[in-house]
Design an enzyme around this catalytic site. Structure first.
Site, PDB file in Angstrom:
ATOM      1  N   HIS A 238     -46.181  84.517  -7.768  1.00  0.00           N
ATOM      2  CA  HIS A 238     -46.198  85.689  -6.856  1.00  0.00           C
ATOM      3  C   HIS A 238     -47.436  86.603  -7.344  1.00  0.00           C
ATOM      4  O   HIS A 238     -47.782  87.227  -6.451  1.00  0.00           O
ATOM      5  CB  HIS A 238     -44.819  86.444  -7.509  1.00  0.00           C
ATOM      6  CG  HIS A 238     -43.574  85.868  -7.182  1.00  0.00           C
ATOM      7  ND1 HIS A 238     -42.211  86.521  -7.039  1.00  0.00           N
ATOM      8  CD2 HIS A 238     -43.370  84.610  -6.134  1.00  0.00           C
ATOM      9  CE1 HIS A 238     -41.455  85.674  -6.532  1.00  0.00           C
ATOM     10  NE2 HIS A 238     -42.051  84.518  -5.997  1.00  0.00           N
ATOM     11  N   HIS A 493     -40.414  74.059  -7.899  1.00  0.00           N
ATOM     12  CA  HIS A 493     -39.000  74.248  -7.538  1.00  0.00           C
ATOM     13  C   HIS A 493     -37.934  73.225  -8.340  1.00  0.00           C
ATOM     14  O   HIS A 493     -36.943  73.326  -8.622  1.00  0.00           O
ATOM     15  CB  HIS A 493     -38.940  74.462  -6.336  1.00  0.00           C
ATOM     16  CG  HIS A 493     -39.351  75.542  -5.490  1.00  0.00           C
ATOM     17  ND1 HIS A 493     -39.798  75.371  -4.436  1.00  0.00           N
ATOM     18  CD2 HIS A 493     -39.537  76.757  -5.804  1.00  0.00           C
ATOM     19  CE1 HIS A 493     -40.710  76.569  -3.961  1.00  0.00           C
ATOM     20  NE2 HIS A 493     -40.276  77.168  -4.902  1.00  0.00           N
TER      21      HIS A 493
HETATM   22  C1  HEM Z   1     -34.789  80.686  -8.178  1.00  0.00           C
HETATM   23  C2  HEM Z   1     -35.868  80.299  -7.818  1.00  0.00           C
HETATM   24  C3  HEM Z   1     -36.746  80.187  -6.713  1.00  0.00           C
HETATM   25  C4  HEM Z   1     -36.435  80.478  -5.445  1.00  0.00           C
HETATM   26  C5  HEM Z   1     -35.103  80.806  -4.712  1.00  0.00           C
HETATM   27  C6  HEM Z   1     -37.444  80.355  -4.647  1.00  0.00           C
HETATM   28  C7  HEM Z   1     -37.633  80.297  -3.222  1.00  0.00           C
HETATM   29  C8  HEM Z   1     -38.929  80.193  -2.627  1.00  0.00           C
HETATM   30  C9  HEM Z   1     -38.976  80.383  -1.383  1.00  0.00           C
HETATM   31  C10 HEM Z   1     -38.121  80.680  -0.308  1.00  0.00           C
HETATM   32  C11 HEM Z   1     -40.508  80.094  -0.925  1.00  0.00           C
HETATM   33  C12 HEM Z   1     -41.050  80.298   0.414  1.00  0.00           C
HETATM   34  C13 HEM Z   1     -40.871  78.778   0.886  1.00  0.00           C
HETATM   35  C14 HEM Z   1     -41.750  78.857   2.260  1.00  0.00           C
HETATM   36  O1  HEM Z   1     -41.428  79.338   3.082  1.00  0.00           O
HETATM   37  O2  HEM Z   1     -42.775  77.959   2.611  1.00  0.00           O
HETATM   38  C15 HEM Z   1     -41.154  79.936  -2.245  1.00  0.00           C
HETATM   39  C16 HEM Z   1     -42.347  79.668  -2.175  1.00  0.00           C
HETATM   40  C17 HEM Z   1     -42.916  79.471  -3.514  1.00  0.00           C
HETATM   41  N1  HEM Z   1     -42.432  79.374  -4.605  1.00  0.00           N
HETATM   42 FE1  HEM Z   1     -40.318  79.478  -5.254  1.00  0.00          FE
HETATM   43  N2  HEM Z   1     -38.429  79.904  -5.501  1.00  0.00           N
HETATM   44  C18 HEM Z   1     -37.970  79.785  -6.908  1.00  0.00           C
HETATM   45  C19 HEM Z   1     -38.616  79.493  -7.991  1.00  0.00           C
HETATM   46  C20 HEM Z   1     -39.927  78.967  -8.257  1.00  0.00           C
HETATM   47  C21 HEM Z   1     -40.702  78.818  -9.379  1.00  0.00           C
HETATM   48  C22 HEM Z   1     -40.015  78.723 -10.658  1.00  0.00           C
HETATM   49  C23 HEM Z   1     -41.901  78.638  -8.932  1.00  0.00           C
HETATM   50  C24 HEM Z   1     -43.024  78.413 -10.210  1.00  0.00           C
HETATM   51  C25 HEM Z   1     -44.298  78.619 -10.012  1.00  0.00           C
HETATM   52  C26 HEM Z   1     -42.076  79.003  -7.637  1.00  0.00           C
HETATM   53  C27 HEM Z   1     -43.385  78.920  -6.894  1.00  0.00           C
HETATM   54  C28 HEM Z   1     -43.519  79.203  -5.624  1.00  0.00           C
HETATM   55  C29 HEM Z   1     -44.739  79.090  -4.916  1.00  0.00           C
HETATM   56  C30 HEM Z   1     -45.906  79.090  -5.482  1.00  0.00           C
HETATM   57  C31 HEM Z   1     -44.479  79.484  -3.784  1.00  0.00           C
HETATM   58  C32 HEM Z   1     -45.620  79.669  -2.444  1.00  0.00           C
HETATM   59  C33 HEM Z   1     -45.734  81.147  -2.422  1.00  0.00           C
HETATM   60  C34 HEM Z   1     -46.400  81.412  -0.957  1.00  0.00           C
HETATM   61  O3  HEM Z   1     -47.542  80.822  -0.843  1.00  0.00           O
HETATM   62  O4  HEM Z   1     -46.026  82.456  -0.617  1.00  0.00           O
HETATM   63  N3  HEM Z   1     -40.760  79.302  -7.004  1.00  0.00           N
HETATM   64  N4  HEM Z   1     -40.268  80.060  -3.033  1.00  0.00           N
END
Ligand code: HEM
Length: 770
Positions: A238, A493
């Site tokens: 984030h 994820h």
């Molecule tokens: C409860 C846990 C989590 C939820 C509910 C969650 C949910 C999401 C969602 C909804 C997206 C946007 C997907 C899209 O529309 O392309 C996202 C993106 C992302 N998530 Fe997660 N995530 C979780 C945990 C994690 C973890 C542990 C990481 C570890 C690094 C992570 C890294 C990322 C990254 C790098 C993105 C891309 C962000 C961007 O480019 O805006 N997430 N995640």
């Protein structure tokens, strides 16, 4: 690790409450479900028409060939299924509601994107070093007045690089390590296989089918990392990226409804096969998806599509401090350098009698554009520097630790220098918090994520200096986040466990809540000691292993609210890669120097046979494999890391840039004195936990499970930063020209959270004293 040849034990939460036991009972699915996929061979998805669809209609994967929904079908939730059209057609004149507003959106509503497809032409820029192809091109920059940001970081990331002041600024486009793979070379998502049939393009496998082939929700526990590791990773994620997607009135258009006739070019929804093991139970046949916005940078304006982030590209704790002036103003209380907070018990904002351990994040204004809607109106959602703070209480608990860490240091500084202004205390504290965080990321987190070997490899320059300054600052190094990093490699994820654990002996028995009941719901953090209980829960619960298995909580129940199903994050991640025209798995292997695979069999260097078989069943060619899928199929580096070699390479390249290109990097010679640097290098997650919660001990490396080599250490034995080294001298350290008091920021006329109580030296004795 289990002995060679033995499988690790399947994951079951350690904190394993009665209430969720039924969740771990075998799912009502039989292997036959999966066999269906296998027997049918690669699911071709609805075939694209023989004639090309109109240019702006990018969706080939509609439900045109879907069977009609059952007449008295099971429960109907959401928006599907849809009446299939009698004559499959891409015409826009079919009898569906008039969404003429949506007919023009992609280039009108996106006023800040500001270009039309006709304006696009090819304009790639080759960057220094390996194959960077990004914009803005070196040398390009708007004139920005940076004199206010010589000593302290700006909030929006500009003026870090004094030669190219807009580099790293929020809204700057991503960089890439491989060429884009858009279907039309510039804008349309990657849709087709490299294999053609009689010159006809064949579609790539459907993302949901891939998701089911990849993950059957049978995860293994991580061999060594606890749950704090992935959630800390999420904070870093984030910090670096927030990719905006197409929205109308602050929400994504409901593509499954309005786009069944392909009317919204920015919609990129995909179908769900009728025999889907999960969604078929709810008659869901379409998955929502809106494309990421293209960036508008002047140089890229006429170039190919490139996405951008709305947070700074630097590792600067922007989830804590915000990524623009407005956000940063909203989270400060303008009193002695503190961040705004509430007392967890009384709810009173910025009450100077509140102990650090009782501070929680301030409240989000109730009617803002956030997707967080508290179930209990008294337990409002949180406000922090990043709007995603409310996604889960686990994330919010880590953000709370940062808030407390900042206020802990600011209070200390204010006590030593009562005459320093709020601004100076705030900025100096922010500098220390960011430096401390950088140390934790590079010294403790990256070795767990990448494995010691990659984390120490010279190529990536991510091992911090043992002594002295870092002399690698390079103002010509492209600092922009690598698209392959944020859209695939760092989407960890697969490490996320099914539960939100809470554990604090003094506040009751261990508890765990299913993750999908906790999205956008902060209720758990609202009792005294509950941030600590969640932090303790994360230390106690294991992360999931790095493998192709993802928890059903994310693979079908994401953001489900009160419904029994939600979104599938695995297919979203796959589709997002295609939306961004990411290089394929094979392209990245090549860019990382691992060599291309010419055949599925060539994948065996990194991918176990069982996974190669799945890839072979699903993809037509080894050159079609999506980066997200190929990366997830790999075995972790040396069996010890939390990612495979291809993701590790992309992640390490990203973090090389975060260090080398950052003028404010804490090891740079003009940032801290040698003494201060020595103190900063004592920073650890364990120390942060001890300073900000009431836990009395923490694992030595707090991203790892407690073991013989990683003991639980009492807080009093964990090295602490000697803050007197920072503030024992009358002025902050720095060459004299940098060492002046900064000019004031544009303060708001009114302080956001009510009158600031007068600070009193006579603080009441804490109930925790002694
Ligand atoms: C409860 C846990 C989590 C939820 C509910 C969650 C949910 C999401 C969602 C909804 C997206 C946007 C997907 C899209 O529309 O392309 C996202 C993106 C992302 N998530 Fe997660 N995530 C979780 C945990 C994690 C973890 C542990 C990481 C570890 C690094 C992570 C890294 C990322 C990254 C790098 C993105 C891309 C962000 C961007 O480019 O805006 N997430 N995640």
């Amino acid at each position: 690790l289990p002995p060679p040849g033995e499988e690790p034990a399947p994951y079951a939460p350690r904190i394993y409450p009665e209430a969720v036991k039924s969740h771990y009972a075998p799912l009502p699915r039989t292997p036959a479900y999966y066999r269906q996929y296998e027997e049918k061979g690669p699911y071709p998805g609805p075939q694209p028409p023989k004639y090309p669809p109109p240019d702006r209609c990018i969706v080939t994967d509609l439900f045109l060939t879907m069977p009609p929904p059952p007449a008295h079908g099971g429960p109907k939730y959401g928006h599907g299924p849809f009446e299939p059209r009698k004559t499959p057609s891409y015409s826009t004149s079919a009898a569906i509601p008039d969404y003429s507003d949506f007919n023009r959106p992609s280039y009108d509503v996106l006023s800040h994107s500001g270009y039309s497809p006709n304006e696009m032409s090819d304009a790639g820029h080759m960057r220094k070093g390996y194959e960077y192809d990004s914009c803005p091109a070196p040398g390009y920059d708007e004139p920005v007045d940076c004199h206010r940001f010589i000593k302290y970081r700006s909030f929006d990331g500009s003026c870090n690089n004094l030669k190219y002041p807009s580099w790293g600024n929020r809204t700057q486009p991503y960089s890439r390590i491989t060429a884009r793979t858009y279907s039309d070379g510039k804008d349309m998502p990657r849709l087709f296989s490299v294999v053609k049939e009689y010159d006809d393009k064949l579609p790539l496998p459907n993302p949901r089918v891939l998701s089911v082939m990849v993950s059957q929700n049978k995860p293994y526990a991580h061999p060594v990392a606890n749950l704090l590791m992935p959630y800390f990773a999420q904070i870093i994620g984030h910090d670096l990226t927030l990719t905006p997607s197409f929205q109308v009135n602050n929400r994504q258009p409901d593509c499954c409804v309005i786009n069944s006739d392909c009317q919204v070019p920015e919609c990129f929804q995909f179908s769900i096969p009728p025999y889907d093991p999960f969604y078929s139970r709810f008659n869901i046949t379409c998955h929502q998806f809106a494309r990421s916005l293209p960036s508008k940078d002047a140089r890229c304006r006429y170039g190919v599509r490139e996405q951008f982030t709305t947070v700074t590209h630097w590792l600067d704790a922007s989830p804590v401090y915000g990524s623009n002036d407005d956000q940063s103003l909203a989270i400060r209380n303008f009193y002695k350098g503190q961040l705004s907070f509430r007392d967890v018990n009384s709810g009173i904002p910025n009450d100077q009698y509140t102990e650090i351990f009782l501070q929680i994040l301030p409240s989000l204004p109730p009617h803002g554009p956030s997707s967080c809607r508290p179930l209990d109106p008294r337990r409002t959602c949180f406000l922090a520097g990043d709007e995603r703070v409310n996604q889960t209480p686990l994330l919010a608990a880590i953000q709370t630790m940062f808030l407390r860490y900042h206020n802990h240091i600011a209070n200390f500084m204010a006590a030593i220098y009562p005459d320093w202004s709020d601004e100076v205390i705030f900025q100096e504290t922010r500098r220390i918090v960011i430096a401390s965080y950088q140390v934790i990321v590079y010294k403790e987190f990256l070795p767990v994520l990448l494995g010691e070997k990659i984390a120490n490899h010279k190529r990536y320059a991510i091992k911090l200096e043992d002594e002295g300054y870092f002399d690698g600052y390079d103002e010509t190094y492209d600092p922009h986040v690598i698209n392959e990093f944020t859209t695939a490699a760092f989407r960890l994820h697969t490490l996320v466990a099914d539960v939100v654990p809470r554990l604090l002996f003094s506040t009751g028995p261990p508890e765990a809540h299913l993750l999908s009941t906790q999205f956008n719901n902060q209720t758990l953090l609202y009792e005294d000691g509950n941030t600590d209980a969640i932090v303790n829960g994360m230390l106690e619960e294991m992360a999931l292993g790095f493998d192709r298995q993802v928890s059903l909580e994310l693979q079908g129940r994401l953001f489900r609210g009160r419904l029994p199903f939600g979104l599938d994050l695995v297919s979203i991640d796959i589709q997002r890669g295609r939306d961004h025209g990411l290089g394929t798995y094979n392209d990245i292997r090549e860019a990382c120097g691992y060599g291309r695979a010419y055949d599925f069999a060539d994948l065996k260097d990194f991918i176990p046979y069982e996974n190669i078989a799945i890839l072979q069943k699903t993809y037509r060619s080894v050159d079609d494999i999506d980066l997200m899928v190929g990366g997830l199929m790999e075995s972790p580096v040396n069996g010890e890391a939390s990612v495979g070699p291809t993701f590790a390479c992309v992640i390490a390249l990203e973090f090389r840039g975060k260090r080398v290109a950052d003028r404010f990097w804490h090891e740079n010679p003009d940032q801290f004195s040698p003494d201060q640097l020595q103190q900063l290098h004592k920073s650890s997650m364990a120390q942060m936990i001890c300073a900000t919660t009431e836990l009395r001990s923490a694992p030595w490396n707090s991203f790892l499970d407690v073991s013989e080599i990683n003991p639980l250490v009492p807080c009093k034995m964990i090295p602490r930063l000697d803050l007197y080294k920072f503030f024992g001298v009358p002025k902050p350290y720095g060459p004299s020209e940098y060492n002046r008091i900064p000019e004031p920021y544009p303060y708001p006329d009114t302080i956001p959270y009510g009158p600031v109580p007068q600070y009193s030296q006579e603080r009441p004795v804490s109930k925790y004293a002694g």
